[in-house]
Design a protein around this motif. Structure first.
Motif, PDB file in Angstrom:
ATOM      1  N   ASN A 105      32.983   7.305  17.667  1.00 60.75           N
ATOM      2  CA  ASN A 105      34.191   7.126  18.469  1.00 60.75           C
ATOM      3  C   ASN A 105      35.037   5.988  17.905  1.00 60.75           C
ATOM      4  OD1 ASN A 105      36.045   7.740  20.428  1.00 60.75           O
ATOM      5  ND2 ASN A 105      35.011   6.622  22.060  1.00 60.75           N
ATOM      6  N   GLU A 106      35.257   6.050  16.593  1.00 63.76           N
ATOM      7  CA  GLU A 106      36.129   5.084  15.937  1.00 63.76           C
ATOM      8  C   GLU A 106      37.546   5.659  15.881  1.00 63.76           C
ATOM      9  OE1 GLU A 106      34.796   2.264  15.301  1.00 63.76           O
ATOM     10  OE2 GLU A 106      32.710   2.887  15.569  1.00 63.76           O
ATOM     11  N   GLN A 107      38.486   4.836  15.468  1.00 66.00           N
ATOM     12  CA  GLN A 107      39.875   5.297  15.402  1.00 66.00           C
ATOM     13  C   GLN A 107      40.040   6.423  14.393  1.00 66.00           C
ATOM     14  OE1 GLN A 107      42.725   2.180  15.227  1.00 66.00           O
ATOM     15  NE2 GLN A 107      44.481   3.540  15.389  1.00 66.00           N
ATOM     16  N   SER A 108      39.368   6.302  13.247  1.00 66.53           N
ATOM     17  CA  SER A 108      39.390   7.378  12.255  1.00 66.53           C
ATOM     18  C   SER A 108      38.347   8.417  12.617  1.00 66.53           C
ATOM     19  CB  SER A 108      39.085   6.816  10.869  1.00 66.53           C
ATOM     20  OG  SER A 108      38.903   7.873   9.937  1.00 66.53           O
ATOM     21  N   TYR A 109      38.658   9.690  12.376  1.00 66.80           N
ATOM     22  CA  TYR A 109      37.637  10.711  12.593  1.00 66.80           C
ATOM     23  C   TYR A 109      36.977  11.136  11.281  1.00 66.80           C
ATOM     24  CZ  TYR A 109      41.769  13.708  11.781  1.00 66.80           C
ATOM     25  OH  TYR A 109      42.901  14.293  11.277  1.00 66.80           O
ATOM     26  N   LYS A 110      37.135  10.285  10.249  1.00 68.01           N
ATOM     27  CA  LYS A 110      36.372  10.468   9.025  1.00 68.01           C
ATOM     28  C   LYS A 110      35.023   9.767   9.178  1.00 68.01           C
ATOM     29  CE  LYS A 110      39.324  12.799   6.539  1.00 68.01           C
ATOM     30  NZ  LYS A 110      39.012  14.161   6.049  1.00 68.01           N
ATOM     31  N   ALA A 111      33.965  10.430   8.784  1.00 67.01           N
ATOM     32  CA  ALA A 111      32.628   9.866   8.915  1.00 67.01           C
ATOM     33  C   ALA A 111      32.289   8.951   7.753  1.00 67.01           C
ATOM     34  CB  ALA A 111      31.603  10.995   8.993  1.00 67.01           C
ATOM     35  N   SER A 112      31.348   8.065   7.972  1.00 63.34           N
ATOM     36  CA  SER A 112      30.840   7.209   6.909  1.00 63.34           C
ATOM     37  C   SER A 112      30.023   8.037   5.924  1.00 63.34           C
ATOM     38  CB  SER A 112      29.944   6.116   7.498  1.00 63.34           C
ATOM     39  OG  SER A 112      30.638   5.320   8.416  1.00 63.34           O
ATOM     40  N   PHE A 113      29.871   7.511   4.707  1.00 67.54           N
ATOM     41  CA  PHE A 113      28.908   8.103   3.786  1.00 67.54           C
ATOM     42  C   PHE A 113      27.541   8.053   4.472  1.00 67.54           C
ATOM     43  CE2 PHE A 113      31.488   6.311  -0.039  1.00 67.54           C
ATOM     44  CZ  PHE A 113      32.506   7.199   0.238  1.00 67.54           C
ATOM     45  N   PHE A 114      26.676   9.019   4.152  1.00 66.55           N
ATOM     46  CA  PHE A 114      25.392   9.009   4.855  1.00 66.55           C
ATOM     47  C   PHE A 114      24.240   9.479   3.975  1.00 66.55           C
ATOM     48  CE2 PHE A 114      27.157  13.262   5.727  1.00 66.55           C
ATOM     49  CZ  PHE A 114      26.080  14.080   5.428  1.00 66.55           C
ATOM     50  N   LEU A 115      23.049   9.120   4.433  1.00 67.81           N
ATOM     51  CA  LEU A 115      21.794   9.552   3.841  1.00 67.81           C
ATOM     52  C   LEU A 115      20.938  10.124   4.959  1.00 67.81           C
ATOM     53  CD1 LEU A 115      19.774   9.576   1.405  1.00 67.81           C
ATOM     54  CD2 LEU A 115      19.011   7.327   2.214  1.00 67.81           C
ATOM     55  N   ALA A 116      20.412  11.316   4.752  1.00 63.68           N
ATOM     56  CA  ALA A 116      19.544  11.953   5.747  1.00 63.68           C
ATOM     57  C   ALA A 116      18.237  12.350   5.083  1.00 63.68           C
ATOM     58  CB  ALA A 116      20.225  13.182   6.344  1.00 63.68           C
ATOM     59  N   VAL A 117      17.139  12.115   5.783  1.00 61.74           N
ATOM     60  CA  VAL A 117      15.812  12.516   5.292  1.00 61.74           C
ATOM     61  C   VAL A 117      15.088  13.269   6.397  1.00 61.74           C
ATOM     62  CG1 VAL A 117      15.528  10.726   3.545  1.00 61.74           C
ATOM     63  CG2 VAL A 117      14.872  10.233   5.910  1.00 61.74           C
ATOM     64  N   SER A 118      14.247  14.201   6.016  1.00 62.92           N
ATOM     65  CA  SER A 118      13.577  15.055   6.994  1.00 62.92           C
ATOM     66  C   SER A 118      12.510  14.314   7.781  1.00 62.92           C
ATOM     67  CB  SER A 118      12.958  16.274   6.298  1.00 62.92           C
ATOM     68  OG  SER A 118      11.997  15.863   5.337  1.00 62.92           O
ATOM     69  N   ASP A 119      11.938  13.267   7.177  1.00 62.70           N
ATOM     70  CA  ASP A 119      10.932  12.440   7.844  1.00 62.70           C
ATOM     71  C   ASP A 119      11.286  10.983   7.595  1.00 62.70           C
ATOM     72  OD1 ASP A 119       8.261  10.856   7.925  1.00 62.70           O
ATOM     73  OD2 ASP A 119       7.791  12.735   8.918  1.00 62.70           O
ATOM     74  N   LYS A 120      11.261  10.169   8.651  1.00 65.69           N
ATOM     75  CA  LYS A 120      11.713   8.780   8.535  1.00 65.69           C
ATOM     76  C   LYS A 120      10.919   8.012   7.492  1.00 65.69           C
ATOM     77  CE  LYS A 120      13.308   5.002  11.458  1.00 65.69           C
ATOM     78  NZ  LYS A 120      13.408   4.496  12.860  1.00 65.69           N
ATOM     79  N   SER A 121       9.667   8.385   7.267  1.00 66.93           N
ATOM     80  CA  SER A 121       8.836   7.678   6.280  1.00 66.93           C
ATOM     81  C   SER A 121       9.347   7.866   4.854  1.00 66.93           C
ATOM     82  CB  SER A 121       7.389   8.144   6.371  1.00 66.93           C
ATOM     83  OG  SER A 121       7.255   9.501   5.967  1.00 66.93           O
ATOM     84  N   PHE A 122      10.185   8.888   4.632  1.00 66.51           N
ATOM     85  CA  PHE A 122      10.726   9.134   3.290  1.00 66.51           C
ATOM     86  C   PHE A 122      11.876   8.190   2.953  1.00 66.51           C
ATOM     87  CE2 PHE A 122       9.692  13.958   3.867  1.00 66.51           C
ATOM     88  CZ  PHE A 122       8.346  13.666   3.819  1.00 66.51           C
TER      89      PHE A 122
END
Length: 253
Positions: free
Chosen positions: A231-248
């Motif tokens: 819910n920021e002023q820009s509706y562009k998302a930050s760069f991100f990193l996603a992993v299937s298991d948090k331990s990774f």
């Protein structure tokens, strides 16, 4: 209404919108938006059904097809964030890698979401007090299968970048090419272990996947391992990193 009621309403809306998308595909109309990206009659049909149904909650709706300006949402406790048809490029090429994405944002984080694949009917969903479900059954997590695919990286069919290739080479990753928000469902099922994005997507492209991955024992956040905000002023998302298991996560930061 409770979160469970909201989720059930969202599921029903996504199911109805899926039917509309597939029906529109038989006689599709296509236009160009002001930003020169395509929009089809299927996008608009899905958007109409989703907004009509979700409006029953009395909660404001922020859709890719109808932006909710920051001035109207900055003080909202809740708002719906939806992508009526994610993967329009694949859809227009007669590929089946597209989906519906719905998230409920509380202040600046999702607390409920779903991803629906109209082509095969698969639906993934949860709210903050439930486990993640696939097709109305708890999504079981096979730890060995997840570990086996830890070093499989999700790459986009339509938007393969130099950064993707560099990241894959650095970590000796195997590539899995999937388009649209269905990348997130591959992480949820352990078919891939990591998805890194160094281009700005829009928040409606990622909020549903963000919530489900974190709710399922994975992690999705920025490159400093902080949660993303919606819910920021820009509706562009930050760069991100996603992993299937948090331990990774430690292997890719």
């Amino acid at each position: 209404m409770s979160l469970t009621s909201y989720l059930n309403l969202a599921i029903d809306a996504a199911n109805a919108a899926s039917v509309a998308i597939l029906n529109e595909r038989k006689n599709l109309k296509i236009w160009q938006k002001e930003d020169n990206t395509p929009v089809s009659s299927a996008d608009l049909a899905s958007n109409e059904i989703l907004t009509q149904n979700l409006a029953k909650t009395g909660i404001e709706i922020f859709s890719e097809e109808k932006i909710l300006p920051f001035e109207k949402r900055k003080n909202l406790e809740y708002f719906w964030l939806i992508d009526p048809l994610d993967g329009t490029s694949s859809f227009l090429k007669q590929r089946d890698e597209f989906c519906i994405m719905i998230a409920l944002i509380h202040k600046n984080r999702p607390v409920l979401s779903l991803i629906k694949n109209p082509t095969n009917g698969d639906i993934f969903y949860a709210h903050k007090d439930t486990k993640v479900y696939k097709n109305h059954k708890i999504l079981e997590k096979d730890e060995n299968f997840f570990k086996q695919n830890q070093f499989t990286a999700l790459l986009s069919v339509n938007h393969l970048s130099e950064a993707d290739a560099t990241f894959a080479k650095k970590h000796n990753l195997k590539a899995l090419n999937i388009s649209s928000g269905l990348k997130f469902t591959a992480l949820l099922e352990g078919k891939a272990g990591v998805y890194k994005r160094a281009e700005n997507l829009n928040i409606w492209d990622i909020a549903a996947g963000d919530f489900l991955i974190n709710q399922n024992g994975g992690f999705m956040g920025d490159f400093n391992a902080n949660f993303l905000t919606y819910n920021e002023q820009s509706y562009k998302a930050s760069f991100f990193l996603a992993v299937s298991d948090k331990s990774f996560l430690r292997d890719f930061l």
